[in-house]
Enzyme design. Structure first.
Site, PDB file in Angstrom:
ATOM      1  N   ARG A  76      15.987   1.381  13.684  1.00  0.00           N
ATOM      2  CA  ARG A  76      15.113   1.464  14.851  1.00  0.00           C
ATOM      3  C   ARG A  76      14.985   0.064  15.469  1.00  0.00           C
ATOM      4  O   ARG A  76      15.030  -0.941  14.749  1.00  0.00           O
ATOM      5  CB  ARG A  76      13.718   1.959  14.436  1.00  0.00           C
ATOM      6  CG  ARG A  76      12.799   2.207  15.601  1.00  0.00           C
ATOM      7  CD  ARG A  76      11.361   2.472  15.160  1.00  0.00           C
ATOM      8  NE  ARG A  76      10.508   2.677  16.335  1.00  0.00           N
ATOM      9  CZ  ARG A  76       9.192   2.557  16.333  1.00  0.00           C
ATOM     10  NH1 ARG A  76       8.544   2.253  15.222  1.00  0.00           N
ATOM     11  NH2 ARG A  76       8.504   2.742  17.445  1.00  0.00           N
ATOM     12  N   HIS A  77      14.783   0.003  16.784  1.00  0.00           N
ATOM     13  CA  HIS A  77      14.554  -1.288  17.431  1.00  0.00           C
ATOM     14  C   HIS A  77      13.330  -1.975  16.812  1.00  0.00           C
ATOM     15  O   HIS A  77      12.506  -1.328  16.167  1.00  0.00           O
ATOM     16  CB  HIS A  77      14.338  -1.097  18.938  1.00  0.00           C
ATOM     17  CG  HIS A  77      13.184  -0.184  19.231  1.00  0.00           C
ATOM     18  ND1 HIS A  77      11.871  -0.571  19.072  1.00  0.00           N
ATOM     19  CD2 HIS A  77      13.145   1.109  19.614  1.00  0.00           C
ATOM     20  CE1 HIS A  77      11.081   0.437  19.361  1.00  0.00           C
ATOM     21  NE2 HIS A  77      11.816   1.481  19.689  1.00  0.00           N
ATOM     22  N   GLY A  78      13.207  -3.262  17.054  1.00  0.00           N
ATOM     23  CA  GLY A  78      12.094  -4.032  16.499  1.00  0.00           C
ATOM     24  C   GLY A  78      10.795  -3.856  17.293  1.00  0.00           C
ATOM     25  O   GLY A  78      10.725  -3.054  18.229  1.00  0.00           O
ATOM     26  N   ALA A 384      11.773  -1.459  13.302  1.00  0.00           N
ATOM     27  CA  ALA A 384      12.942  -1.934  12.533  1.00  0.00           C
ATOM     28  C   ALA A 384      13.223  -1.101  11.286  1.00  0.00           C
ATOM     29  O   ALA A 384      13.928  -1.536  10.382  1.00  0.00           O
ATOM     30  CB  ALA A 384      12.822  -3.420  12.166  1.00  0.00           C
TER      31      ALA A 384
END
Ligand SMILES: *[C@@H]1O[C@H](CO)[C@@H](O)[C@H](O)[C@H]1NC(C)=O
Ligand SMILES: *[C@@H]1O[C@H](CO)[C@@H](O)[C@H](O)[C@H]1NC(C)=O
Ligand SMILES: *[C@@H]1O[C@H](CO)[C@@H](O)[C@H](O)[C@H]1NC(C)=O
Length: 446
Positions: A76-78, A384
């Protein structure tokens, strides 16, 4: 006047700040209940003191028996700014406090807190979010020293695929920066591929869009929960603390208030005054409301939620099969695949794999009996969050290892964390032979 020994003053200062630091307010008491707005550090608390710490027992270097041949990570994106919609909720709540809660408004002004969220932040990745990925890259390189290598990076054996959303692209860039720093090869650049069909498969799934995203009834349990005594009590307690009439607070105000606490903490690492508007029970109730939403929109609530991820599921197994066959012939062309997407990418895939499934579904009426549920988005998909799947070539055959957020992940119907690849494929045979993205996502006119 007697001047005190500066060392005494300094050590008194040190112990004072140490005490305030340990006993007071660094981490909000409710930080573990922020759901998908939660920090990765709440899942792995040892990272708070050492951002690059790894669990030594989980390092998989060269072993005498098995060699790692491929790793796929879905990440996952931060940490990011709130989306425009959520900034509006936060602003509305802030304005309500300013105009109707004079004591609180005074306290806020005294604490020098200023409204700093703006709608143009639009869910962008923040500095902390870049660090989430840079540090994760370095830790993964430590965990898998034979796969995430400088040579594999240089010769294109490490592939990067990302969702087109800016926060994902920038997370991917940050991840690459982490590897570049780790190997000390500044000045190098590595490509990434943007692929929404894989990383935002839900948008392309017509059946999911029609039956879940655009269907108000699909989330009726979430709406019903807003009318339960638990949610009403939470709003009333918030109103009491602010000294405003109950009628002035809606479910959106409660959400906005919690976001102010959660985002101040995730983005700036501050335990702001907003966090004092909630006790632990309030936070548990709000967490349940957000888990209910994830459950019905992205997970076991509707079958199409997980089926929408068939493309990513097949992509994963295709890579593993390819790596296995490459390994037999002695040359693995893709050692590592880094795929960056969303909580909404990971949850359906984990659901399709049969993970984090409670015996009973989450509903509007079972908050109390679901207190010990395993479906808690904050534990599964914080910023993340990462699913790492590794294939090993062993004398007895290929083996698979899965980890979620750097911890061993036991796949369903297996009695080991290190199963034979064939046993895993046997368990998922039905999906491997079916789960066709086209037919699963087709809208059937009933
Ligand atoms: C490290 O990993 C082992 C094996 O999964 C686990 O038992 C142990 O609790 C972990 N240590 C920490 C500090 O998380
Ligand atoms: C992404 O990163 C670039 C370079 O660091 C920066 O200029 C840009 O504003 C970032 N975009 C978003 C949406 O965060
Ligand atoms: C990249 O280098 C590694 C290590 O020498 C090698 O095993 C691998 O086959 C190479 N991959 C490609 C695509 O050249």
């Amino acid at each position: 006047m007697i001047l005190k020994d500066p060392r005494v003053i300094f050590s008194a200062y040190l112990s004072f700040s140490l005490i305030t630091c340990l006993t007071c307010c660094d981490i909000p008491r409710i930080a573990t209940y922020f759901g998908t707005k939660g920090r990765y550090e709440e899942v792995n608390t040892y990272l708070i003191n050492d951002k690059l710490a790894v669990n030594e027992t989980l390092i998989r270097g060269a072993s005498s028996t098995c060699s790692a041949v491929h790793l796929t990570a879905v990440i996952r994106h931060g940490t990011r700014y709130p989306t425009t919609k959520n900034v509006k909720k936060m602003k509305d709540f802030y304005n309500l406090v300013q105009s109707n809660a004079p004591d609180w408004s005074h306290k806020l002004n005294q604490s020098l807190w200023k409204m700093w969220y703006t709608e143009d932040m639009d869910g962008r990745l923040v500095q902390k979010g870049r660090e989430d990925h840079t540090n994760l890259a370095k830790r993964l390189a430590k965990y898998f020293p034979t796969l995430i290598t400088e040579e594999n990076l240089r010769n294109g054996s490490i592939k990067f695929i990302t969702s087109s959303k800016h926060r994902c692209v920038n997370s991917t860039i940050a991840f690459k920066t982490g590897l570049i720093e780790y190997f000390g090869i500044g000045g190098e650049e590595f490509d990434h591929e943007v692929n929404d069909a894989l990383m935002r498969f839900f948008d392309a799934c017509a059946k999911w869009v029609a039956e879940v995203e655009k269907n108000k009834l699909a989330l009726k349990e979430v709406d019903l929960f807003n009318g339960t005594p638990e949610m009403k009590r939470t709003a009333e307690k918030l109103a009491d603390r602010l000294q405003v009439p109950y009628s002035q607070l809606t479910a959106d105000s409660v959400e906005g208030a919690l976001y102010l606490c959660a985002y101040d903490f995730a983005i700036k690492s501050i335990n702001s005054l907003w966090c004092q508007l909630f006790d632990e029970m309030d936070a548990k109730v709000i967490e349940y409301a957000t888990d209910l939403k994830q459950f019905w929109k992205r997970s076991y609530g509707h079958e199409i939620n997980s089926k929408s991820s068939c493309a990513l599921f097949h992509d994963l197994f295709k890579r593993l099969d390819q790596a296995a066959s490459d390994s037999r012939s002695g040359h693995v062309s893709e050692a590592v695949t880094i795929q960056v997407g969303h909580a909404e990418t990971l949850l359906p895939l984990l659901t399709l794999l049969g993970l984090f499934k409670d015996i009973e579904p989450l509903t509007s009426t079972n908050f109390a009996t679901q207190a010990d549920r395993i479906f808690r988005a904050g534990r599964i998909v914080p910023y993340a969050a990462n699913l790492v799947v590794v294939l090993y070539n062993c004398p007895e055959g290929f083996r698979l290892e899965a980890r979620l957020n750097e911890k061993p992940l036991r796949l369903p119907k297996l009695d080991t964390d290190f199963p034979l690849f064939d046993d895993v494929k046997r368990n998922y045979a039905e999906l491997l032979q079916g789960c066709n993205p086209k037919t699963e996502c087709e809208l059937t006119n009933v």
